[in-house]
Motif scaffolding. Structure first.
Motif, short mmCIF file in Angstrom:
data_model
loop_
_atom_site.label_atom_id
_atom_site.label_comp_id
_atom_site.label_asym_id
_atom_site.label_seq_id
_atom_site.Cartn_x
_atom_site.Cartn_y
_atom_site.Cartn_z
N THR A 87 0.82 -1.22 0.00
CA THR A 87 0.00 0.00 0.00
C THR A 87 0.86 1.27 0.00
O THR A 87 0.32 2.37 0.20
CB THR A 87 -0.93 0.01 1.22
N PHE A 88 2.14 1.13 -0.21
CA PHE A 88 3.02 2.30 -0.31
C PHE A 88 2.52 3.23 -1.41
O PHE A 88 2.20 2.80 -2.53
CB PHE A 88 4.44 1.84 -0.63
N ASP A 89 2.46 4.53 -1.09
CA ASP A 89 1.99 5.53 -2.04
C ASP A 89 3.11 6.54 -2.28
O ASP A 89 3.45 7.33 -1.39
CB ASP A 89 0.76 6.24 -1.46
N PRO A 90 3.71 6.53 -3.48
CA PRO A 90 4.83 7.44 -3.74
C PRO A 90 4.46 8.91 -3.69
O PRO A 90 5.34 9.77 -3.59
CB PRO A 90 5.30 7.04 -5.14
N SER A 91 3.17 9.21 -3.73
CA SER A 91 2.76 10.62 -3.69
C SER A 91 2.76 11.18 -2.27
O SER A 91 2.60 12.39 -2.09
CB SER A 91 1.36 10.78 -4.29
N LYS A 92 2.94 10.31 -1.27
CA LYS A 92 2.98 10.83 0.11
C LYS A 92 4.03 10.20 0.99
O LYS A 92 4.51 10.83 1.94
CB LYS A 92 1.61 10.71 0.77
N HIS A 93 4.46 8.97 0.71
CA HIS A 93 5.27 8.25 1.69
C HIS A 93 6.77 8.51 1.59
O HIS A 93 7.57 7.80 2.22
CB HIS A 93 4.99 6.75 1.59
N LEU A 94 7.18 9.53 0.82
CA LEU A 94 8.59 9.90 0.80
C LEU A 94 8.95 10.76 2.01
O LEU A 94 10.12 11.03 2.28
CB LEU A 94 8.93 10.65 -0.49
N LEU A 95 7.92 11.21 2.75
CA LEU A 95 8.10 11.91 4.02
C LEU A 95 7.10 11.36 5.01
O LEU A 95 6.07 10.77 4.63
CB LEU A 95 7.87 13.42 3.85
N TRP A 96 7.39 11.55 6.30
CA TRP A 96 6.40 11.20 7.32
C TRP A 96 5.47 12.40 7.54
O TRP A 96 5.82 13.54 7.21
CB TRP A 96 7.10 10.85 8.64
N PRO A 97 4.30 12.16 8.11
CA PRO A 97 3.35 13.26 8.32
C PRO A 97 3.79 14.20 9.43
O PRO A 97 4.41 13.78 10.41
CB PRO A 97 2.05 12.54 8.70
N ILE A 98 3.49 15.47 9.27
CA ILE A 98 3.68 16.43 10.35
C ILE A 98 2.73 16.06 11.49
O ILE A 98 1.55 15.77 11.25
CB ILE A 98 3.37 17.86 9.87
#
Length: 521
Positions: free
Chosen positions: A492-503
């Motif tokens: 379920t890795f999503d390259p549009s978001k998982h290159l950083l962790w969430p604030i």
């Protein structure tokens, strides 16, 4: 932001203990606390403490999770279902309010605040100018380190350069600076630290573990590496190599040996010691250890990593990196058949680098009482950075020579005819094998790119190489038998978001929305 400010305002009592002996009369001012050479040294020592807090859940466990979120490892502990951990490790419905992100964020800013006090106030204290200059250098190094930890995990973050900024301003007015602005501050701090700090050889034995010129150069080289500023990486790594301050350990097994603190290969490491009263020891040997050996089975190595060693014929590093169920423990003659608790451990393996042999274990053998230092930068990393940067500026021979230097130590030959993508891939593979399970892999596969695509995008996702290996190729008896951790980790890795962790959610809420969340969370 109010949350991290409240933590910051508490730090003084933990950084300087002299005023605690006096009866409470009123709240001391900053000038009253920061008023002597000993207070200045205490403040700096307190800033070091924020690099790797000795409690397992504050900073240490977040670092473990970063390795769980790669092809090198699994979450591991299948006896205690922890969706708060596996959701991050598997990139599956990550909780943006996770305490792991919040606590890590807070502790970095807490360290930054301590450094800001030192930088802001130290000139007002009358003591030896050489020591004062060094302490400023240490504070600059530490602030650069804390901001580097923030930017590589979260992207752009608020920049706070003085303590007065927090006292005089409404902290809800802060917003995120750009990634480049944060990197610029980090570079300034490390460059200043380089000019102020002594060489490792110039410290007394009592001061080993403090920041050095070489440490500032090495971390600045990595900052440039992450920005693909290859010429600067080559220049800095060459300066470190030519300094003569560091060597590769002749025996790879000595790098993480508990009897070899601050060894010849160590550039910067967190100092731990066994002291059950004050709890100033490490945690990783327990938190990554087998549940049949006083451990917790978190962050266990994958069979995919083991296969990478075997495919390379790299037995020397394999035996010092992975302990496998039923096999002897290299370097611990008391253990001829290790029990990795495969019914409670996804892979039936544990991390050998953090393992402490029976004869060297502190009593009690528990987290926060382990004497194994934690290495954050070592010379092999510098040589590999030099190899990668040399390749990227077209200096093939220098890239090959540095690559060969690392491989020679573990009796591996190097194909000196390598060039182009094959050489690039060989350097990247060497980083994986050399630095495996040292909490470097996630940041490497995020920054490494093939035709502009981050390597992590090809490892995870529905058709990622790690997912395909585990679901279609692997015949590993331990991982396939223990399905209490999903075998399709990372699909379920999503390259549009998982290159950083969430604030952290609380930071966004407390800033009244001025701090904006990372994309798609």
């Amino acid at each position: 932001m109010k949350k991290f400010l409240s933590l910051i305002l508490l730090f003084g009592a933990m950084s300087c203990d002299s005023f605690l002996e006096e009866p409470a009369r009123s709240t001391p001012t900053l000038n009253e606390i920061f008023n002597s050479e000993s207070a200045a040294v205490s403040f700096v020592n307190g800033a070091y403490a924020n690099m790797l807090e000795n409690d397992w859940w504050q900073i240490n466990f977040f670092r473990q999770i970063t390795d769980m979120a790669t092809d090198d490892g699994w979450a591991g502990n299948t006896e205690q279902p922890r969706p708060d951990i596996t959701s991050i490790a598997h990139y599956n419905n990550i909780d943006i309010g996770s305490s792991y992100f919040q606590t890590f964020w807070n502790y970095q800013f807490r360290g930054i605040a301590k450094c800001n006090v030192i930088i802001q106030e130290i000139e007002n204290v009358d003591f030896d100018e050489d020591l004062k200059n060094r302490l400023i250098g240490e504070a600059k190094f530490l602030r650069g380190f804390f901001y580097f930890e923030l930017v590589k995990n979260f992207g752009g973050v608020p920049i706070v350069k003085t303590f007065d900024e927090l006292l005089q301003a409404d902290v809800t007015k802060y917003s995120r600076s750009s990634e480049q602005e944060v990197y610029s501050l980090i570079e300034e701090d490390f460059l200043d630290a380089i000019e102020r700090l002594p060489l490792k050889s110039q410290y007394s034995s009592n001061d080993l573990g403090r920041a050095t010129k070489g440490a500032a150069q090495a971390f600045l080289a990595k900052v440039y590496l992450y920005q693909e500023r290859w010429d600067e990486v080559v220049t800095l790594t060459k300066q470190i190599i030519d300094s003569g301050q560091y060597q590769l350990e002749s025996d790879f097994a000595r790098v993480w040996n508990v009897t070899n603190p601050n060894g010849i290969e160590s550039i910067f490491e967190v100092q731990y010691k066994s002291d059950p009263t004050f709890r100033v020891g490490g945690v990783f040997g327990v938190t990554t250890g087998s549940r049949n050996d006083g451990g917790w089975n978190w962050g266990v190595p994958s069979s995919h990593l083991e296969k990478a060693f075997l495919d390379e014929g790299d037995i020397i590093r394999l035996r010092s990196t992975i302990i496998k169920h039923g096999e002897p423990v290299f370097g611990d003659p008391e253990v001829t058949s290790f029990n990795a608790a495969p019914d409670r451990n996804k892979s039936g393996r544990i991390n050998r680098k953090f393992y402490i042999p029976q004869e060297h274990r502190a009593i009690p053998y528990v987290q926060t009482n382990l004497p194994l230092n934690h290495i954050l930068m070592r010379y092999a990393d510098v040589i590999l950075m030099h190899s990668e940067a040399s390749f990227n500026i077209g200096n093939r021979s220098e890239a090959l020579n540095s690559l060969a230097t690392i491989r020679q130590r573990v009796n591996l030959t190097t194909d000196m005819s390598l060039s182009g993508d094959a050489l690039r891939d060989a350097i990247w593979k060497e980083r994986r094998l050399e630095l495996a399970l040292e909490q470097q892999r996630l940041y490497d596969i995020r920054r490494q790119k093939i035709n502009g695509t981050p390597v992590i995008n090809t490892i995870f996702g529905p058709n990622g190489s790690f997912v395909v290996y585990n679901t279609q190729v692997s015949d590993d008896s331990f991982e396939l038998a223990n399905i209490n951790e999903d075998q399709a980790k990372g699909r379920t890795f999503d390259p549009s978001k998982h290159l950083l962790w969430p604030i952290p959610t609380s930071e966004i809420q407390l800033s009244n929305g001025r701090i904006v969340q990372n994309p798609n969370y």
